[in-house]
Write a protein that holds these residues in place. Structure first.
Motif, PDB file in Angstrom:
ATOM      1  N   CYS A   1       0.851  -1.196   0.000  1.00  0.00           N
ATOM      2  CA  CYS A   1       0.000   0.000   0.000  1.00  0.00           C
ATOM      3  C   CYS A   1       0.882   1.241   0.000  1.00  0.00           C
ATOM      4  O   CYS A   1       1.850   1.321   0.742  1.00  0.00           O
ATOM      5  N   VAL A   2       0.526   2.198  -0.888  1.00  0.00           N
ATOM      6  CA  VAL A   2       1.329   3.414  -0.975  1.00  0.00           C
ATOM      7  C   VAL A   2       0.669   4.585  -0.239  1.00  0.00           C
ATOM      8  O   VAL A   2       1.090   5.735  -0.370  1.00  0.00           O
ATOM      9  N   ALA A   3      -0.376   4.266   0.543  1.00  0.00           N
ATOM     10  CA  ALA A   3      -1.053   5.250   1.388  1.00  0.00           C
ATOM     11  C   ALA A   3      -1.536   6.472   0.623  1.00  0.00           C
ATOM     12  O   ALA A   3      -1.490   7.590   1.128  1.00  0.00           O
ATOM     13  N   CYS A   4      -2.015   6.246  -0.596  1.00  0.00           N
ATOM     14  CA  CYS A   4      -2.455   7.370  -1.429  1.00  0.00           C
ATOM     15  C   CYS A   4      -3.791   7.959  -0.971  1.00  0.00           C
ATOM     16  O   CYS A   4      -4.121   9.097  -1.288  1.00  0.00           O
ATOM     17  N   GLY A   5      -4.580   7.163  -0.254  1.00  0.00           N
ATOM     18  CA  GLY A   5      -5.852   7.655   0.273  1.00  0.00           C
ATOM     19  C   GLY A   5      -7.034   7.504  -0.665  1.00  0.00           C
ATOM     20  O   GLY A   5      -8.156   7.880  -0.329  1.00  0.00           O
ATOM     21  N   THR A   6      -6.809   6.958  -1.846  1.00  0.00           N
ATOM     22  CA  THR A   6      -7.901   6.788  -2.812  1.00  0.00           C
ATOM     23  C   THR A   6      -9.031   5.943  -2.235  1.00  0.00           C
ATOM     24  O   THR A   6     -10.212   6.299  -2.322  1.00  0.00           O
ATOM     25  N   CYS A   7      -8.683   4.834  -1.638  1.00  0.00           N
ATOM     26  CA  CYS A   7      -9.704   3.928  -1.084  1.00  0.00           C
ATOM     27  C   CYS A   7     -10.517   4.641  -0.006  1.00  0.00           C
ATOM     28  O   CYS A   7     -11.740   4.508   0.069  1.00  0.00           O
TER      29      CYS A   7
ATOM     30  N   THR B   1      -9.339   3.759   7.082  1.00  0.00           N
ATOM     31  CA  THR B   1      -8.436   4.712   7.721  1.00  0.00           C
ATOM     32  C   THR B   1      -7.022   4.428   7.201  1.00  0.00           C
ATOM     33  O   THR B   1      -6.663   3.274   7.021  1.00  0.00           O
ATOM     34  N   ILE B   2      -6.264   5.491   6.954  1.00  0.00           N
ATOM     35  CA  ILE B   2      -4.854   5.287   6.619  1.00  0.00           C
ATOM     36  C   ILE B   2      -4.098   5.353   7.940  1.00  0.00           C
ATOM     37  O   ILE B   2      -3.972   6.403   8.556  1.00  0.00           O
ATOM     38  N   LEU B   3      -3.618   4.224   8.355  1.00  0.00           N
ATOM     39  CA  LEU B   3      -3.008   4.112   9.670  1.00  0.00           C
ATOM     40  C   LEU B   3      -1.594   4.685   9.685  1.00  0.00           C
ATOM     41  O   LEU B   3      -0.740   4.262   8.905  1.00  0.00           O
TER      42      LEU B   3
ATOM     43  N   TYR C   1      -0.480   2.753   5.783  1.00  0.00           N
ATOM     44  CA  TYR C   1      -1.267   1.807   4.995  1.00  0.00           C
ATOM     45  C   TYR C   1      -2.731   1.892   5.399  1.00  0.00           C
ATOM     46  O   TYR C   1      -3.078   2.367   6.478  1.00  0.00           O
ATOM     47  N   ALA C   2      -3.579   1.384   4.488  1.00  0.00           N
ATOM     48  CA  ALA C   2      -5.019   1.445   4.700  1.00  0.00           C
ATOM     49  C   ALA C   2      -5.483   0.295   5.593  1.00  0.00           C
ATOM     50  O   ALA C   2      -5.000  -0.835   5.471  1.00  0.00           O
ATOM     51  N   THR C   3      -6.412   0.603   6.486  1.00  0.00           N
ATOM     52  CA  THR C   3      -7.054  -0.454   7.281  1.00  0.00           C
ATOM     53  C   THR C   3      -8.560  -0.298   7.149  1.00  0.00           C
ATOM     54  O   THR C   3      -9.074   0.805   6.986  1.00  0.00           O
TER      55      THR C   3
ATOM     56  N   GLU D   1     -10.894   0.745  -7.124  1.00  0.00           N
ATOM     57  CA  GLU D   1     -10.250   2.043  -7.369  1.00  0.00           C
ATOM     58  C   GLU D   1      -8.794   2.127  -6.925  1.00  0.00           C
ATOM     59  O   GLU D   1      -8.102   3.078  -7.278  1.00  0.00           O
ATOM     60  N   CYS D   2      -8.330   1.177  -6.153  1.00  0.00           N
ATOM     61  CA  CYS D   2      -6.941   1.249  -5.664  1.00  0.00           C
ATOM     62  C   CYS D   2      -5.969   1.243  -6.835  1.00  0.00           C
ATOM     63  O   CYS D   2      -5.908   0.277  -7.591  1.00  0.00           O
ATOM     64  N   PRO D   3      -5.200   2.324  -7.016  1.00  0.00           N
ATOM     65  CA  PRO D   3      -4.293   2.397  -8.162  1.00  0.00           C
ATOM     66  C   PRO D   3      -3.144   1.396  -8.060  1.00  0.00           C
ATOM     67  O   PRO D   3      -2.549   1.038  -9.078  1.00  0.00           O
ATOM     68  N   ALA D   4      -2.847   0.963  -6.861  1.00  0.00           N
ATOM     69  CA  ALA D   4      -1.750   0.007  -6.686  1.00  0.00           C
ATOM     70  C   ALA D   4      -2.253  -1.438  -6.734  1.00  0.00           C
ATOM     71  O   ALA D   4      -1.450  -2.376  -6.676  1.00  0.00           O
ATOM     72  N   GLU D   5      -3.577  -1.586  -6.832  1.00  0.00           N
ATOM     73  CA  GLU D   5      -4.209  -2.918  -6.884  1.00  0.00           C
ATOM     74  C   GLU D   5      -3.773  -3.815  -5.734  1.00  0.00           C
ATOM     75  O   GLU D   5      -3.371  -4.966  -5.940  1.00  0.00           O
TER      76      GLU D   5
END
Ligand code: SF4
Ligand code: SF4
Length: 67
Positions: A16-22, A32-34, A38-40, A55-59
């Motif tokens: 996860c690149v923590a982009c916040g898209t999700c 939440t981006i912890l 990373y997303a949780t 939608e996650c660009p990093a899949e």
């Protein structure tokens, strides 16, 4: 009997690149981006719509069946 299956997103944290898209696309505010790392997902709020995964660009979010 009485077991309900549901789909829940699983984040591959290391990728996860923590982009916040999700977090932005989730209609339930379940992500939440912890610590900015990373997303949780909060399963109590997630409805399994799969938007975050799509939608996650990093899949790095896959939807898994939980019982
Ligand atoms: S959209 Fe994907 S890469 Fe971006 S924060 Fe969410 S899980 Fe991480
Ligand atoms: S599956 Fe839907 S409700 Fe659940 S975290 Fe992803 S976008 Fe939010």
């Amino acid at each position: 009997m009485g077991t309900k299956k549901r789909l829940l997103p699983v984040v591959e944290r290391g990728s996860c690149v923590a982009c916040g898209t999700c977090q932005n696309v989730c209609p339930r505010g379940a992500i939440t981006i912890l610590r900015g790392l990373y997303a949780t997902v909060d399963p109590a709020h997630c409805v399994g719509c799969g938007m975050c995964s799509r939608e996650c660009p990093a899949e790095v979010i896959r939807m898994e069946v939980h019982t």
